[in-house]
Design an enzyme around this catalytic site. Sequence first.
Site, mmCIF file in Angstrom:
data_model
loop_
_atom_site.group_PDB
_atom_site.id
_atom_site.type_symbol
_atom_site.label_atom_id
_atom_site.label_comp_id
_atom_site.label_asym_id
_atom_site.label_seq_id
_atom_site.Cartn_x
_atom_site.Cartn_y
_atom_site.Cartn_z
ATOM 1 C CE LYS A 1 -5.182 -1.945 1.403
ATOM 2 N NZ LYS A 1 -5.826 -3.091 1.899
ATOM 3 C CB THR B 1 -1.045 -0.109 1.264
ATOM 4 O OG1 THR B 1 -1.680 -1.368 1.184
ATOM 5 C CG2 THR B 1 -1.926 1.039 1.162
ATOM 6 C CB CYS C 1 -4.208 -2.246 7.160
ATOM 7 S SG CYS C 1 -3.116 -3.493 6.439
ATOM 8 C CG PHE D 1 -8.615 -4.982 -1.691
ATOM 9 C CD1 PHE D 1 -8.847 -3.566 -1.134
ATOM 10 C CD2 PHE D 1 -8.224 -5.237 -3.080
ATOM 11 C CE1 PHE D 1 -8.883 -2.733 -1.767
ATOM 12 C CE2 PHE D 1 -8.311 -4.134 -3.674
ATOM 13 C CZ PHE D 1 -8.594 -3.014 -3.360
ATOM 14 C CG LEU D 2 -4.368 -10.360 2.037
ATOM 15 C CD1 LEU D 2 -4.019 -10.283 3.621
ATOM 16 C CD2 LEU D 2 -3.259 -11.359 1.396
ATOM 17 N N GLY E 1 -7.683 -1.527 15.053
ATOM 18 C CA GLY E 1 -6.212 -1.513 15.120
ATOM 19 C C GLY E 1 -5.602 -2.392 14.144
ATOM 20 N N GLY F 1 -17.129 -2.193 19.577
ATOM 21 C CA GLY F 1 -16.131 -2.601 20.760
ATOM 22 C C GLY F 1 -15.073 -1.762 21.132
HETATM 23 P P1 NAD Z 1 5.142 -7.330 6.860
HETATM 24 O O1 NAD Z 1 5.995 -6.265 7.544
HETATM 25 O O2 NAD Z 1 4.561 -8.413 7.397
HETATM 26 O O3 NAD Z 1 6.244 -7.991 5.664
HETATM 27 C C1 NAD Z 1 7.261 -7.128 4.840
HETATM 28 C C2 NAD Z 1 8.568 -8.280 4.577
HETATM 29 O O4 NAD Z 1 9.180 -7.463 3.537
HETATM 30 C C3 NAD Z 1 9.140 -8.639 5.552
HETATM 31 O O5 NAD Z 1 9.391 -9.926 5.637
HETATM 32 C C4 NAD Z 1 10.598 -8.005 5.270
HETATM 33 O O6 NAD Z 1 11.655 -8.789 5.755
HETATM 34 C C5 NAD Z 1 10.572 -7.858 3.860
HETATM 35 N N1 NAD Z 1 11.478 -6.736 3.429
HETATM 36 C C6 NAD Z 1 11.707 -5.520 4.001
HETATM 37 N N2 NAD Z 1 12.744 -5.129 3.053
HETATM 38 C C7 NAD Z 1 12.947 -5.842 2.166
HETATM 39 C C8 NAD Z 1 13.927 -5.841 1.003
HETATM 40 N N3 NAD Z 1 14.599 -4.639 0.700
HETATM 41 N N4 NAD Z 1 13.981 -6.748 0.298
HETATM 42 C C9 NAD Z 1 13.215 -7.954 0.546
HETATM 43 N N5 NAD Z 1 12.266 -7.980 1.511
HETATM 44 C C10 NAD Z 1 12.283 -6.970 2.189
HETATM 45 O O7 NAD Z 1 4.247 -6.304 5.707
HETATM 46 P P2 NAD Z 1 2.865 -6.818 5.368
HETATM 47 O O8 NAD Z 1 1.821 -6.960 6.554
HETATM 48 O O9 NAD Z 1 2.903 -8.212 4.480
HETATM 49 O O10 NAD Z 1 2.362 -5.656 4.386
HETATM 50 C C11 NAD Z 1 3.092 -5.323 3.087
HETATM 51 C C12 NAD Z 1 2.369 -4.311 2.466
HETATM 52 O O11 NAD Z 1 1.044 -4.913 2.101
HETATM 53 C C13 NAD Z 1 2.285 -2.974 3.324
HETATM 54 O O12 NAD Z 1 2.467 -2.088 2.448
HETATM 55 C C14 NAD Z 1 0.779 -3.195 3.843
HETATM 56 O O13 NAD Z 1 0.311 -1.909 3.975
HETATM 57 C C15 NAD Z 1 -0.095 -3.963 2.497
HETATM 58 N N6 NAD Z 1 -1.060 -4.510 2.842
HETATM 59 C C16 NAD Z 1 -1.131 -5.280 4.242
HETATM 60 C C17 NAD Z 1 -2.193 -6.244 4.439
HETATM 61 C C18 NAD Z 1 -2.285 -6.888 5.750
HETATM 62 O O14 NAD Z 1 -3.239 -7.487 6.078
HETATM 63 N N7 NAD Z 1 -0.915 -7.237 6.317
HETATM 64 C C19 NAD Z 1 -3.432 -6.325 3.480
HETATM 65 C C20 NAD Z 1 -3.255 -5.302 2.437
HETATM 66 C C21 NAD Z 1 -2.264 -4.486 1.996
#
Ligand code: NAD
Length: 462
Positions: free
Chosen positions: A236, A122, A292, A172-173, A289, A285
């Site tokens: 998003k 995002t 996201c 969007f998961l 948190g 509730g």
């Molecule tokens: P996360 O923190 O769980 O994972 C990020 C990963 O990227 C980590 O494993 C980290 O080691 C790796 N990383 C960081 N820098 C790196 C690099 N230079 N090279 C290779 N790997 C690297 O993040 P997430 O929760 O999966 O979220 C990722 C993106 O997706 C964010 O922008 C978030 O806003 C978006 N998003 C998250 C969700 C969710 O539910 N978590 C849902 C929709 C969108």
Amino acid sequence: MRVCVIGTGYVGLVTGTCLAHIGHHVICVDNNEEKVKLMKSGQSPIFEPGLSELMTSASASGNLEFTSDLAAGVAHGEILFIAVGTPPLPTGESDTRYVEAVARGIGAHLDGDYKVLVNKSTVPIGSGDWVRRIVLDGLAERQKAQSSEGTTGEEVVAKTGVQFDVVSNPEFLREGCAVHDTFNPDRIVLGSNSQRAMDMMIQLYKPIVDRKFAENTSLPPVPVVMTDISSAEMIKYAANAFLATKISFINEVANICDRVGADVTQVAKGIGLDSRIGSKFLQAGIGWGGSCFPKDVSALVHTADDYGYEAHLMKAAVEVNERQRLIAIEKLQQVLKILKGKTVGLLGLTFKPDTDDLRDAPSLNLIENLNRLGAKVKAYDPIVSQTGMRHGLSGVLVETDPERLADGCDALVLVTDWDEFRNLDYGKMAKLMNHPVMIDGRNFLDKKGLEAAGFQYVGIGR
Ligand code: NAD
């Protein structure tokens, strides 16, 4: 197709694994060597229902590989997903340094083959062009290092014939059902100005669009929204801001219900049956948190600010949420009066059930504020209690089971609506407590059942 997913967090690992499961050859890259080692040994670094099983089968089929070598990943993929974190900065805007590092790294390793770079992270609106520029910078730096000639990225593109396009494909998961959501999406959003890139993305997602791996394979195809990059990025943020606002709305209604003597669960049912409103995201509730909602709403407010527009409604949604996170403390004070010297037990720590994610979880606010008011805090969480060491929690004693949690407590607060909390032995737990008080922070438990078990039950807006 040959896919590379960079970043193996909640989004990247699920995306990579699911794409491998539907038949693509996926290499997942992460710069965290420990994680890569773990994944290579067949273990998932995160808890997500169904993920480990899929990782095992996809790895066994040869469709899923893990590496910390970005060059190998870039060389492999025709489609390169950027799925690294974009955490919030103290100012509210997104920290895009990880995306920048990856884009630069991709530029340094691009070869002559056409590639599609997909922003799954995002990212702030306008990042599509920014990523393109950073990739070109990376490409120019490589060229400079090789030939000691100063060239711009565009010149290198002209010279080397490197070709790539950037696509925005927001995710969007939902954590806790991420695998399910990937195979059963409500929609797929693609933003690009390149038809060639769009065609490749459609080919990539075809089995999912055709519901070949869906729970209900007879449903019509998944809608695909094809638009420009900025609109895709905005979709998003707008989706998360809307959902967060909907929760803040019902929390505000709950607070009024508390004062006038109405029951917000009945009110939510009554308004949710209106098809224009819908029943989802109307559970009052202790506030939203996770990794996201807070950061995405703040980032959108910040973007609006950058353009001289004050996003009043979204700011209010954040303020209502900040206040709501203290509602459990208010209720504890109403019942116990003085919290200093009391012991409060938290049922659940993660920001939602079926995940191990504690990022910006309401439990962390509660622990901090209860500690500040002199209360001792204990907690039991089905996942964190097993993996507690990993989370570096402080100010809370993490117990191994619900009965040990209840022992000696002056009150319990249900923080996370884990399914297993419906059927605990509340009769036994009540007997182990100093005062059998239950603050049900999610309006999740059976009020009558709890009262029959000997608890004083306090809900939110009931
Ligand atoms: P996360 O923190 O769980 O994972 C990020 C990963 O990227 C980590 O494993 C980290 O080691 C790796 N990383 C960081 N820098 C790196 C690099 N230079 N090279 C290779 N790997 C690297 O993040 P997430 O929760 O999966 O979220 C990722 C993106 O997706 C964010 O922008 C978030 O806003 C978006 N998003 C998250 C969700 C969710 O539910 N978590 C849902 C929709 C969108």
